[in-house]
Design a protein around this motif. Sequence first.
Motif, mmCIF file in Angstrom:
data_model
loop_
_atom_site.group_PDB
_atom_site.id
_atom_site.type_symbol
_atom_site.label_atom_id
_atom_site.label_comp_id
_atom_site.label_asym_id
_atom_site.label_seq_id
_atom_site.Cartn_x
_atom_site.Cartn_y
_atom_site.Cartn_z
ATOM 1 N N ASN A 70 -72.245 -67.058 72.790
ATOM 2 C CA ASN A 70 -72.046 -67.216 74.226
ATOM 3 C C ASN A 70 -73.403 -67.050 74.898
ATOM 4 N N GLY A 71 -74.179 -68.127 74.945
ATOM 5 C CA GLY A 71 -75.517 -68.068 75.540
ATOM 6 C C GLY A 71 -76.464 -67.259 74.668
ATOM 7 N N ASP A 72 -77.015 -66.175 75.243
ATOM 8 C CA ASP A 72 -77.949 -65.322 74.510
ATOM 9 C C ASP A 72 -77.291 -64.072 73.955
ATOM 10 N N THR A 73 -75.972 -64.092 73.873
ATOM 11 C CA THR A 73 -75.232 -63.027 73.196
ATOM 12 C C THR A 73 -74.258 -63.690 72.229
ATOM 13 N N ALA A 74 -73.840 -62.909 71.246
ATOM 14 C CA ALA A 74 -72.898 -63.443 70.266
ATOM 15 C C ALA A 74 -72.182 -62.278 69.598
ATOM 16 N N THR A 75 -71.081 -62.609 68.935
ATOM 17 C CA THR A 75 -70.373 -61.645 68.105
ATOM 18 C C THR A 75 -70.201 -62.258 66.722
ATOM 19 N N GLY A 76 -69.974 -61.393 65.759
ATOM 20 C CA GLY A 76 -69.781 -61.877 64.401
ATOM 21 C C GLY A 76 -69.057 -60.866 63.553
ATOM 22 N N ARG A 77 -68.603 -61.336 62.412
ATOM 23 C CA ARG A 77 -67.916 -60.474 61.448
ATOM 24 C C ARG A 77 -68.349 -60.939 60.066
ATOM 25 N N TRP A 78 -68.795 -59.984 59.224
ATOM 26 C CA TRP A 78 -69.303 -60.309 57.891
ATOM 27 C C TRP A 78 -68.719 -59.341 56.869
ATOM 28 N N TYR A 79 -68.232 -59.909 55.800
ATOM 29 C CA TYR A 79 -67.691 -59.102 54.700
ATOM 30 C C TYR A 79 -68.791 -58.870 53.682
ATOM 31 N N ILE A 80 -68.842 -57.644 53.160
ATOM 32 C CA ILE A 80 -69.873 -57.306 52.187
ATOM 33 C C ILE A 80 -69.259 -56.607 50.984
ATOM 34 N N VAL A 81 -69.965 -56.690 49.882
ATOM 35 C CA VAL A 81 -69.660 -55.942 48.671
ATOM 36 C C VAL A 81 -70.889 -55.094 48.388
ATOM 37 N N GLU A 82 -70.676 -53.822 48.080
ATOM 38 C CA GLU A 82 -71.784 -52.925 47.763
ATOM 39 C C GLU A 82 -71.540 -52.218 46.437
ATOM 40 N N HIS A 83 -72.578 -52.188 45.638
ATOM 41 C CA HIS A 83 -72.620 -51.370 44.430
ATOM 42 C C HIS A 83 -73.712 -50.336 44.688
ATOM 43 N N ILE A 84 -73.344 -49.063 44.668
ATOM 44 C CA ILE A 84 -74.278 -48.017 45.060
ATOM 45 C C ILE A 84 -74.340 -46.947 43.977
ATOM 46 N N GLN A 85 -75.553 -46.638 43.537
ATOM 47 C CA GLN A 85 -75.785 -45.547 42.598
ATOM 48 C C GLN A 85 -76.360 -44.389 43.405
ATOM 49 N N THR A 86 -75.804 -43.198 43.223
ATOM 50 C CA THR A 86 -76.286 -42.028 43.946
ATOM 51 C C THR A 86 -77.236 -41.220 43.055
ATOM 52 N N THR A 87 -77.820 -40.186 43.612
ATOM 53 C CA THR A 87 -78.703 -39.308 42.841
ATOM 54 C C THR A 87 -77.902 -38.305 42.006
ATOM 55 N N GLU A 88 -76.583 -38.255 42.187
ATOM 56 C CA GLU A 88 -75.739 -37.325 41.435
ATOM 57 C C GLU A 88 -75.558 -37.797 39.999
ATOM 58 N N LYS A 89 -75.197 -36.856 39.123
ATOM 59 C CA LYS A 89 -74.923 -37.148 37.707
ATOM 60 C C LYS A 89 -73.530 -36.635 37.368
ATOM 61 N N ASP A 90 -72.879 -37.292 36.406
ATOM 62 C CA ASP A 90 -71.578 -36.808 35.944
ATOM 63 C C ASP A 90 -71.808 -35.683 34.929
ATOM 64 N N ASP A 91 -70.722 -35.179 34.336
ATOM 65 C CA ASP A 91 -70.816 -34.060 33.393
ATOM 66 C C ASP A 91 -71.649 -34.389 32.162
ATOM 67 N N ASP A 92 -71.765 -35.676 31.834
ATOM 68 C CA ASP A 92 -72.560 -36.096 30.680
ATOM 69 C C ASP A 92 -73.999 -36.453 31.071
ATOM 70 N N GLY A 93 -74.351 -36.274 32.328
ATOM 71 C CA GLY A 93 -75.699 -36.577 32.785
ATOM 72 C C GLY A 93 -75.933 -38.027 33.179
ATOM 73 N N ASN A 94 -74.855 -38.812 33.237
ATOM 74 C CA ASN A 94 -74.980 -40.223 33.624
ATOM 75 C C ASN A 94 -74.981 -40.356 35.145
ATOM 76 N N PRO A 95 -75.685 -41.350 35.649
ATOM 77 C CA PRO A 95 -75.662 -41.564 37.104
ATOM 78 C C PRO A 95 -74.257 -41.943 37.570
ATOM 79 N N VAL A 96 -73.914 -41.519 38.757
ATOM 80 C CA VAL A 96 -72.624 -41.884 39.344
ATOM 81 C C VAL A 96 -72.868 -42.708 40.602
ATOM 82 N N GLY A 97 -71.849 -43.364 41.028
ATOM 83 C CA GLY A 97 -71.944 -44.183 42.221
ATOM 84 C C GLY A 97 -70.583 -44.673 42.623
ATOM 85 N N PHE A 98 -70.584 -45.701 43.424
ATOM 86 C CA PHE A 98 -69.311 -46.235 43.889
ATOM 87 C C PHE A 98 -69.461 -47.701 44.244
ATOM 88 N N PHE A 99 -68.314 -48.321 44.396
ATOM 89 C CA PHE A 99 -68.195 -49.741 44.720
ATOM 90 C C PHE A 99 -67.403 -49.840 46.007
#
Length: 173
Positions: free
Chosen positions: A98-127
């Motif tokens: 609408n002129g010099d303004t606009a709206t939008g919607r975007w779907y994303i997928v994220e794969h994220i590894q955190t600095t935390e480790k599981d009990d076996d010392g493996n990196p953990v994260g989430f999707f």
Amino acid sequence: MIRRPPRSTQGVSSAASDVYKRQSDEYAIRQLVEKYADAVNRVDKDDWASTWCEDSEWDLSSMPAVRGKDAIVELWVNAMAGFPFVAQLIQNGTTEINGDTATGRWYIVEHIQTTEKDDDGNPVGFFNIGVYQDKYIKENGKWLFKLRKYAVLYNDNGTGNMTGKANPYPDLI
């Protein structure tokens, strides 16, 4: 000498010109969204910051909204410090201009590894699967985020163990 209009508009109807402008704006907004995600993936503060206008707002839904470009960038830098690996992938999206303004919607997928480790010392994260609902503003001919409101549509709650190898981002070409 006869002066002619520039070739880009010569013989083009007003309606066709409007379509061209709308398509150009839609493309520029898509480029903005893609630049944002690319900067997330590369953890590039300057590129990421360049997508926001000065009086913008970032609403992650999981905490109070943050207002002002400097505060938004500071929050992002602090958050990204906890993620050795992030892949933010843009899916489908929509825009309404609408002129010099606009709206939008975007779907994303994220794969994220955190600095935390599981009990076996493996990196953990989430999707995540999420959606950004955006407001844009065109300043000095450039589209920027005025508002980004994020909502998580799906989160695996860390059930993915993220034990795969996270490679560094390649050098830019």
